[in-house]
Design a protein around this motif. Structure first.
Motif, PDB file in Angstrom:
ATOM      1  N   HIS A  50      44.601  31.975  23.026  1.00  0.00           N
ATOM      2  CA  HIS A  50      44.708  32.088  21.564  1.00  0.00           C
ATOM      3  C   HIS A  50      46.131  31.802  21.093  1.00  0.00           C
ATOM      4  O   HIS A  50      46.340  31.095  20.094  1.00  0.00           O
ATOM      5  CB  HIS A  50      44.292  33.490  21.120  1.00  0.00           C
ATOM      6  CG  HIS A  50      42.822  33.657  20.922  1.00  0.00           C
ATOM      7  ND1 HIS A  50      42.155  33.178  19.807  1.00  0.00           N
ATOM      8  CD2 HIS A  50      41.879  34.261  21.693  1.00  0.00           C
ATOM      9  CE1 HIS A  50      40.864  33.481  19.902  1.00  0.00           C
ATOM     10  NE2 HIS A  50      40.673  34.137  21.031  1.00  0.00           N
ATOM     11  N   ALA A  53      47.320  34.637  15.960  1.00  0.00           N
ATOM     12  CA  ALA A  53      46.314  34.718  17.016  1.00  0.00           C
ATOM     13  C   ALA A  53      45.267  35.714  16.529  1.00  0.00           C
ATOM     14  O   ALA A  53      45.473  36.932  16.611  1.00  0.00           O
ATOM     15  CB  ALA A  53      46.948  35.170  18.325  1.00  0.00           C
ATOM     16  N   ALA A  90      47.328  28.602  18.863  1.00  0.00           N
ATOM     17  CA  ALA A  90      48.010  28.781  17.576  1.00  0.00           C
ATOM     18  C   ALA A  90      49.291  27.965  17.505  1.00  0.00           C
ATOM     19  O   ALA A  90      49.708  27.534  16.430  1.00  0.00           O
ATOM     20  CB  ALA A  90      48.317  30.262  17.352  1.00  0.00           C
ATOM     21  N   HIS A 109      52.526  31.992  12.702  1.00  0.00           N
ATOM     22  CA  HIS A 109      51.352  31.656  13.498  1.00  0.00           C
ATOM     23  C   HIS A 109      50.486  32.913  13.608  1.00  0.00           C
ATOM     24  O   HIS A 109      50.993  34.039  13.566  1.00  0.00           O
ATOM     25  CB  HIS A 109      51.758  31.206  14.904  1.00  0.00           C
ATOM     26  CG  HIS A 109      52.679  30.026  14.912  1.00  0.00           C
ATOM     27  ND1 HIS A 109      52.232  28.730  14.774  1.00  0.00           N
ATOM     28  CD2 HIS A 109      54.030  29.950  15.053  1.00  0.00           C
ATOM     29  CE1 HIS A 109      53.264  27.896  14.835  1.00  0.00           C
ATOM     30  NE2 HIS A 109      54.364  28.609  15.012  1.00  0.00           N
TER      31      HIS A 109
END
Length: 278
Positions: free
Chosen positions: A188, A156, A192, A154
């Motif tokens: 964020h 951010a 995500a 992931h």
């Protein structure tokens, strides 16, 4: 990506420790505690550890925190480090890339889902240093985006968010985020992970009234005396702000509710006035 997550370990430096987003007792909340609070609302018996310690350089985070995090076998790990390295005179981008990628490889291999962060653009706080700091931030951003893609983590992407170019997202020391900034980071991270949270955490602040030139210069001098000079002093003497600090949540344990980590902090009048115009 899978979810909900029943366990979460945060590793890093002051950014992840939560400076400067204080609880009432003087300890720090920060975006990681906010993320943990939101994740806990979606999972039973949610466990959380925060191993981050202010002042840590990337190699120290990787040597001390990454093995602990991997051994805990959490569902989720957030990993942010390298910002302190980018501020050092002897910044080595090739060595940083090697250490950073090795850490991500170890975390992913442990079975955890991993969240990485591009650095927010802090040059708004240091216009005089933007000539050397800007390229370093760009290099770190490129590194994180590449590694996130290669290891399918992931991301951010804070560097892509112009909201962090507003000085009012930053503490009076101009190095750490204030409560509004931490809320924005938390949003964020949760976005995500495809987890809903308070939309107000991403709202921009009201338009600021530009400060008079004399007022702005006076604030610069106050900041230099109160924050820049001590920082330089620590660099010259080989000391760190985290020399006597230990991790605030060293064990992967059930999330205590006495701090109410999901409660949105308030941007104080002091922060608004000291941060100056956006």
């Amino acid at each position: 990506m899978p979810g909900p997550w029943s366990s979460y370990v945060a590793i890093g430096d002051s950014f992840t420790e939560g400076m400067d987003d204080p609880y009432g007792d003087g300890t720090y909340r920060g975006w990681a505690d906010l993320v943990a609070g939101c994740l806990a609302s979606e999972a039973d018996n949610f466990r959380y550890a925060n191993l981050a310690v202010r002042g840590r350089l990337l190699p120290a985070v990787v040597d001390a925190q990454v093995p602990l995090a991997a051994a805990m076998k959490p569902c989720l790990v957030t990993f942010s480090a390298g910002g302190n390295d980018a501020l050092r005179r002897r910044f080595d981008p090739e060595r940083m890339a090697e250490v950073f990628e090795g850490a991500v490889d170890r975390l992913v291999s442990s079975g955890a889902e991993v969240v990485l962060f591009t650095p927010p653009d802090v040059t708004v706080n240091y216009p005089a240093a933007s000539r050397y700091l800007g390229p370093r931030i760009a290099l770190c951003t490129e590194l994180v985006r590449r590694v996130a893609k290669e290891y399918d983590t992931h991301l951010a992407d804070l560097n892509a968010d112009d909201g962090f170019r507003d000085r009012r997202m930053w503490s009076i020391d101009r190095l750490h985020l204030n409560p509004a900034g931490h809320r924005r980071v938390a949003h964020h991270v949760l976005s995500a992970l495809d987890v809903e949270c308070d939309a107000e955490w991403m709202e921009s602040l009201p338009m600021a009234t530009p400060a008079r030139w004399v007022t702005a210069r006076r604030a610069d001098l106050q900041w230099a005396r109160a924050h820049l000079a001590p920082w330089i002093g620590r660099r010259l003497t080989g000391r760190s702000s985290g020399d006597t600090i230990t991790a605030k949540r060293p064990d992967l344990a059930l999330l205590a509710d006495h701090h109410s980590p999901a409660a949105p902090p308030v941007l104080s009048r002091q922060h608004r006035e000291a941060a100056g115009p956006g």
